[in-house]
Design an enzyme around this catalytic site. Structure first.
Site, mmCIF file in Angstrom:
data_model
loop_
_atom_site.group_PDB
_atom_site.id
_atom_site.type_symbol
_atom_site.label_atom_id
_atom_site.label_comp_id
_atom_site.label_asym_id
_atom_site.label_seq_id
_atom_site.Cartn_x
_atom_site.Cartn_y
_atom_site.Cartn_z
ATOM 1 N N GLU A 152 0.850 -1.199 0.000
ATOM 2 C CA GLU A 152 0.000 0.000 0.000
ATOM 3 C C GLU A 152 0.881 1.244 0.000
ATOM 4 O O GLU A 152 2.027 1.209 0.447
ATOM 5 C CB GLU A 152 -0.909 -0.085 1.253
ATOM 6 C CG GLU A 152 -1.696 1.136 1.618
ATOM 7 C CD GLU A 152 -2.739 1.543 0.598
ATOM 8 O OE1 GLU A 152 -2.396 1.689 -0.587
ATOM 9 O OE2 GLU A 152 -3.897 1.769 1.002
ATOM 10 N N ASP A 153 0.343 2.354 -0.498
ATOM 11 C CA ASP A 153 1.131 3.587 -0.551
ATOM 12 C C ASP A 153 1.343 4.214 0.821
ATOM 13 O O ASP A 153 2.445 4.571 1.192
ATOM 14 C CB ASP A 153 0.482 4.605 -1.522
ATOM 15 C CG ASP A 153 -0.988 4.901 -1.229
ATOM 16 O OD1 ASP A 153 -1.569 4.333 -0.274
ATOM 17 O OD2 ASP A 153 -1.578 5.712 -1.982
ATOM 18 N N ASP A 197 -2.652 6.496 6.807
ATOM 19 C CA ASP A 197 -2.861 7.843 7.339
ATOM 20 C C ASP A 197 -3.743 7.707 8.589
ATOM 21 O O ASP A 197 -3.253 7.421 9.666
ATOM 22 C CB ASP A 197 -3.500 8.671 6.215
ATOM 23 C CG ASP A 197 -3.654 10.134 6.538
ATOM 24 O OD1 ASP A 197 -2.805 10.677 7.246
ATOM 25 O OD2 ASP A 197 -4.637 10.751 6.074
ATOM 26 N N PHE A 252 1.144 16.618 3.194
ATOM 27 C CA PHE A 252 0.390 15.933 2.147
ATOM 28 C C PHE A 252 1.340 15.743 0.970
ATOM 29 O O PHE A 252 1.915 16.696 0.465
ATOM 30 C CB PHE A 252 -0.829 16.750 1.732
ATOM 31 C CG PHE A 252 -1.722 15.999 0.787
ATOM 32 C CD1 PHE A 252 -2.674 15.113 1.260
ATOM 33 C CD2 PHE A 252 -1.586 16.166 -0.591
ATOM 34 C CE1 PHE A 252 -3.479 14.394 0.380
ATOM 35 C CE2 PHE A 252 -2.395 15.457 -1.476
ATOM 36 C CZ PHE A 252 -3.341 14.569 -0.984
ATOM 37 N N ARG A 263 0.570 11.794 -10.041
ATOM 38 C CA ARG A 263 0.935 10.404 -9.715
ATOM 39 C C ARG A 263 2.207 9.962 -10.434
ATOM 40 O O ARG A 263 2.996 9.189 -9.908
ATOM 41 C CB ARG A 263 -0.175 9.434 -10.142
ATOM 42 C CG ARG A 263 -1.367 9.393 -9.229
ATOM 43 C CD ARG A 263 -2.204 8.156 -9.558
ATOM 44 N NE ARG A 263 -3.572 8.269 -9.115
ATOM 45 C CZ ARG A 263 -4.000 7.986 -7.883
ATOM 46 N NH1 ARG A 263 -3.153 7.582 -6.967
ATOM 47 N NH2 ARG A 263 -5.278 8.108 -7.566
HETATM 48 P P1 5GP Z 1 -6.331 6.235 5.528
HETATM 49 O O1 5GP Z 1 -6.619 7.614 6.077
HETATM 50 O O2 5GP Z 1 -7.578 5.446 5.373
HETATM 51 O O3 5GP Z 1 -5.261 5.529 6.321
HETATM 52 O O4 5GP Z 1 -5.725 6.463 4.084
HETATM 53 C C1 5GP Z 1 -6.611 6.678 3.025
HETATM 54 C C2 5GP Z 1 -5.951 7.122 1.783
HETATM 55 O O5 5GP Z 1 -5.726 8.526 1.899
HETATM 56 C C3 5GP Z 1 -4.581 6.597 1.407
HETATM 57 O O6 5GP Z 1 -4.586 5.299 0.853
HETATM 58 C C4 5GP Z 1 -4.191 7.622 0.389
HETATM 59 O O7 5GP Z 1 -4.765 7.324 -0.856
HETATM 60 C C5 5GP Z 1 -4.791 8.907 0.956
HETATM 61 N N1 5GP Z 1 -3.742 9.739 1.585
HETATM 62 C C6 5GP Z 1 -3.412 9.859 2.875
HETATM 63 N N2 5GP Z 1 -2.388 10.720 3.043
HETATM 64 C C7 5GP Z 1 -2.060 11.131 1.799
HETATM 65 C C8 5GP Z 1 -1.060 12.025 1.268
HETATM 66 O O8 5GP Z 1 -0.224 12.612 1.971
HETATM 67 N N3 5GP Z 1 -1.063 12.191 -0.092
HETATM 68 C C9 5GP Z 1 -1.929 11.567 -0.923
HETATM 69 N N4 5GP Z 1 -1.844 11.834 -2.216
HETATM 70 N N5 5GP Z 1 -2.883 10.720 -0.469
HETATM 71 C C10 5GP Z 1 -2.924 10.507 0.868
HETATM 72 MG MG MG Z 2 -4.102 4.164 -0.974
#
Ligand code: 5GP
Ligand code: MG
Length: 171
Positions: free
Chosen positions: A94-95, A98, A147, A160
C-alpha cells in the site's frame, strides 16, 4: 490559490529504502508469496519493490477508494482482480497509512479468504494522524503531516506519474 511542490524524498533515497525493504522481505519470506498491489497509489512502489523480490512472488491487484461521508469515512474495495488467497502467504503493498481507516476496513475482507498469513507493507506510515489503532507490519518511511504527491500519490488524480515524492502546499 496556486499549488507548489517541494521535493521531500528523491530518487536515490527512494531506491535505497526500497532495496532495503526488498532484502528484508526476501529474508522473511523465503517461499512463495502473493503480493497484492493496492491501486492506484501503490502502483510504482509495488512495481519497483516486487521486481527486486525474486521468483517466488506472484502478483495480484485490488482497488480501494476512501471518501469522506458526512457521518463516517466511506470505503469501497474491488477485489475482482485479486487471486484466490486461501492458504497463501499474502503481503498487501500500500502507498500510505494515514488515519488507518482504509487498512482496517480492507484487512477483514481479505481475511475472509483464509490466507495462511496476511501482512502489510507501506511506503509511508503517517503515524501521528492515526484515528484507529493500526500499525503496518513493514514501512519504508515514517513521518507526520505533509500531504505528499508523486510516485503514485495524487492530488485530484494529478502528479501520480512524477518519479519522486513532493510535499504539496497551497499559496
Ligand atoms: P487512511 O486515512 O484510510 O489511512 O488512508 C486513506 C488514503 O488517503 C490513502 O490510501 C491515500 O490514498 C490517501 N492519503 C493519505 N495521506 C495522503 C497524502 O499525503 N497524499 C496523498 N496523495 N494521499 C494521501
Ligand atoms: Mg491508498
Amino acid at each position: 490559490m496556486s499549488e507548489s511542490l517541494k521535493l521531500l524524498i528523491g530518487k536515490a533515497e527512494l531506491d535505497t529504502a526500497i532495496s532495503r525493504m526488498a532484502a528484508r522481505l526476501k529474508e522473511d519470506y523465503p517461499g512463495p508469496l502473493t503480493c497484492l498491489c493496492v491501486l492506484k497509489g501503490a502502483l510504482y512502489f509495488f512495481s519497483d519493490l516486487t521486481r527486486l523480490m525474486g521468483d517466488q512472488v506472484t502478483i495480484g491487484m485490488l482497488t480501494t477508494k476512501s471518501y469522506d461521508g458526512t457521518r463516517s469515512t466511506g470505503f469501497k474495495a474491488d477485489l475482482s482482480s485479486c487471486p484466490d488467497l486461501k492458504g497463501k502467504d499474502v503481503l498487501v503493498i500500500e502507498d500510505i497509512v494515514d488515519t488507518g481507516h482504509s487498512m482496517t476496513r480492507l484487512l477483514p475482507l481479505l481475511q475472509e479468504q483464509q490466507p495462511r498469513s496476511l501482512k502489510v507493507c507501506v511506503l509511508i506510515d503517517k503515524k501521528a494522524r492515526r484515528e484507529v489503532d493500526y500499525t503496518p507490519d513493514y514501512s519504508c518511511f515514517t513521518f507526520d503531516d505533509p500531504f505528499v504527491v508523486g510516485y503514485g500519490f495524487d492530488y485530484d488524480e494529478r502528479y501520480r506519474n512524477l518519479p519522486e515524492i513532493y510535499e504539496l502546499s497551497f499559496t
